[in-house]
Scaffold this active site. Structure first.
Site, short mmCIF file in Angstrom:
data_model
loop_
_atom_site.label_atom_id
_atom_site.label_comp_id
_atom_site.label_asym_id
_atom_site.label_seq_id
_atom_site.Cartn_x
_atom_site.Cartn_y
_atom_site.Cartn_z
CB CYS A 275 10.48 14.10 -5.66
SG CYS A 275 9.61 13.55 -4.21
C1 UDX Z 1 12.32 10.37 -6.96
C2 UDX Z 1 13.68 9.86 -6.48
O1 UDX Z 1 14.04 8.70 -7.22
C3 UDX Z 1 13.65 9.55 -5.01
O2 UDX Z 1 14.93 9.15 -4.55
C4 UDX Z 1 13.18 10.77 -4.24
O3 UDX Z 1 13.09 10.49 -2.87
C5 UDX Z 1 11.83 11.23 -4.78
O4 UDX Z 1 11.93 11.47 -6.19
P1 UDX Z 1 9.99 9.25 -7.66
O5 UDX Z 1 9.50 10.63 -7.95
O6 UDX Z 1 9.12 8.33 -6.90
O7 UDX Z 1 11.38 9.30 -6.85
O8 UDX Z 1 10.27 8.57 -9.07
P2 UDX Z 1 11.52 8.01 -9.88
O9 UDX Z 1 11.43 6.56 -9.96
O10 UDX Z 1 12.78 8.61 -9.42
O11 UDX Z 1 11.16 8.60 -11.33
C6 UDX Z 1 11.05 9.99 -11.53
C7 UDX Z 1 10.65 10.31 -12.94
O12 UDX Z 1 11.72 10.08 -13.82
C8 UDX Z 1 9.48 9.49 -13.49
O13 UDX Z 1 8.62 10.36 -14.20
C9 UDX Z 1 10.13 8.50 -14.41
O14 UDX Z 1 9.28 8.10 -15.46
C10 UDX Z 1 11.29 9.31 -14.93
N1 UDX Z 1 12.43 8.49 -15.38
C11 UDX Z 1 13.12 7.73 -14.48
C12 UDX Z 1 12.81 8.53 -16.70
O15 UDX Z 1 12.21 9.23 -17.54
N2 UDX Z 1 13.89 7.78 -17.11
C13 UDX Z 1 14.61 7.02 -16.24
O16 UDX Z 1 15.57 6.38 -16.68
C14 UDX Z 1 14.21 6.98 -14.89
#
Ligand code: UDX
Length: 461
Positions: A275
């Site tokens: 996403c």
């Molecule tokens: C995301 C959105 O959170 C969600 O609301 C939407 O519907 C779809 O996209 P998702 O892709 O499942 O969800 O993962 P998420 O938990 O948001 O993490 C996204 C990425 O960011 C991951 O690669 C994670 O490792 C990274 N991340 C997240 C960080 O590097 N640091 C953080 O503090 C949080």
């Protein structure tokens, strides 16, 4: 419990299956439609096509209750239900813009089914689509293929979801808010009534607005999250150049400011997944079609692209030349609790390591089958974290799975050829690890953290 609506869900990707199962778990009759016959068969046998904690059990329970089934016959699914959620994928085109052909195809199928239906039906676009898609693309297709009038014979809403992989069922059952982008009041009233029945006393705030605003809220949401991550990674990159600095403490400090908040401030190797990268790209391309260059969002993307490179640079600092070195990569999925490797930082890191002539051995608790499909026999695969560490010259922690958090300095000392660790997700205590092994971490300034602490104490005095 009496349920007033029968639901169909078109497209059994991540969002579709989790949404369908969540609805069925609360007593609704749900007919899922999916064009991939193999997926349909798997789902009907109680096997989720992807890994998601708790989903197999919930799917089995939904099938057992008799309230859920999956079919490849969209027409039947629409005709036998009152509300249809379109949850098909919206991948990127090579230039980053959104590919809407699955949305188009599903709208055609739903529309042609509606041509055979006498009663009113509500169509809900849940797929992530660029502003204007619901009204300017889905509506005309539905009207053309059904021969009916939107707003009179059938209703239409854009209703984005915000679920995260790894906690998809929980998020579907406990959302922060519901966004209803209604074509007309009647459509919005029905969707609101459905959600109020579904969530009952747990109904979160509901925002009713136009389809365009609903579509934009989803993009703005993901763009903001991506920005927060690239922001803290930028601070991490600055911290690395300051002796004694530590981005984890900085994030804790700024996170306590209510205007900033503590979440999404974990510095690391950047965001991946299906996403954030895709939606940010789509928003950038879309803005450009409007004649606006979204410089901030381009910078967010640029920082994220370079973040995996930081791991390689730090690795070189620790090891010198990477050629011929054996590198243990712990974690392959784009984040913990998923087997999803789409746009995972591990891919860029491993490709670069291989390019520099390193030997790579990798382990992930869930993503090994997906990793094998990507890297084939260009890397070695371990069956456990400890096996992965064996005889390695350096270990890069790429995904912060809980089981990796249990590793102690001794595990690295006892198993590696040289106990050298690069923490790409800040899960290890720098004080404990840097005393016993050669240790570096994203966003951790070079120098002795012990001394840094002494220094900080002096400053406090
Ligand atoms: C995301 C959105 O959170 C969600 O609301 C939407 O519907 C779809 O996209 P998702 O892709 O499942 O969800 O993962 P998420 O938990 O948001 O993490 C996204 C990425 O960011 C991951 O690669 C994670 O490792 C990274 N991340 C997240 C960080 O590097 N640091 C953080 O503090 C949080």
């Amino acid at each position: 419990m009496l349920r007033s609506y029968r639901i169909s869900v078109i497209g059994m990707g991540y969002v579709g299956l989790c949404t369908a199962i969540a609805f069925a778990s609360k007593g609704y009759t749900v007919i899922a439609s999916e064009m991939d016959a193999e997926k349909v068969d798997k789902i009907n046998r109680g096997i989720s096509p992807f890994y998601e904690p708790g989903l197999n059990e919930a799917l089995t329970e939904a099938l057992r209750s008799g309230r859920f089934k999956c079919t490849s016959n969209t027409e039947m699914a629409v005709l036998d239900t009152d509300i249809t959620f379109i949850t098909v994928g919206t991948p990127s085109k090579p230039d980053g813009s959104i590919d809407l052909h699955y949305v188009k195809e599903s709208a055609k199928e739903v529309g042609s089914a509606l041509s055979h239906k006498d009663s009113y039906h509500l169509v809900v676009v849940k797929s992530t689509v660029i502003p204007g898609t619901t009204e300017n693309m889905v509506k005309p297709i539905l009207e053309e293929t059904s021969g009916k009038v939107c707003g009179a014979d059938f209703g239409l809403c854009a209703n984005p979801e915000f679920l995260r992989e790894g906690s998809a069922l929980y998020d579907t059952l406990n959302p922060d808010r519901i966004i209803i982008g209604e074509y007309d009041k009647r459509s919005g009233d029905i969707l609101e009534a459905f959600y109020k029945e579904f969530y009952a006393e747990k109904t979160p705030p509901i925002i009713r607005t136009t389809p365009v605003n609903a579509e934009l809220i989803k993009y703005a949401n993901n763009a903001f999250l991506a920005t927060k991550i690239s922001f803290i990674n930028t601070i991490a990159n600055i911290c690395e150049r300051i002796p004694g600095a530590d981005v984890t403490i900085v994030a804790k400090g700024i996170g306590l400011d209510k205007r900033i908040g503590p979440l999404f401030l974990n510095a690391g190797l950047g965001y991946g997944g299906s996403c954030l990268p895709k939606d940010l790209r789509a928003l950038i391309q879309y803005s450009k079609t409007l004649g606006y260059e979204p410089k901030l969002l381009e910078a967010v993307e640029d920082v994220n692209k370079h973040q995996p490179q930081r791991a390689i640079e730090l690795c070189r600092k620790l090891l010198g030349e990477l050629k011929g070195r054996r590198i243990a990569v712990l974690g392959l999925a784009f984040k913990p609790n998923t087997d999803d490797m789409r746009e995972a930082p591990s891919i860029a890191i491993i490709r670069q390591l291989l390019e520099e002539g390193a030997e790579v051995v990798a382990y992930d608790p869930a993503a090994m089958p997906n990793a094998k499909a990507i890297f084939k026999d260009s890397i070695k695969y371990a069956n456990s974290a400890i096996e992965c560490l064996r005889d390695a010259d350096c270990c890069i922690l790429v995904t912060e799975w809980d089981e990796f958090k249990k590793l102690k300095p001794e595990d690295f000392i006892q198993n590696m050829r040289r106990p050298i660790l690069l923490d790409g997700r800040r899960i290890f205590d720098p004080k404990e690890f840097s005393q016993k092994i050669k240790f570096m971490a994203i966003g951790l300034g070079i120098g002795n953290p012990e001394k840094a602490e002494e220094k900080n104490l002096q400053y406090q005095k």
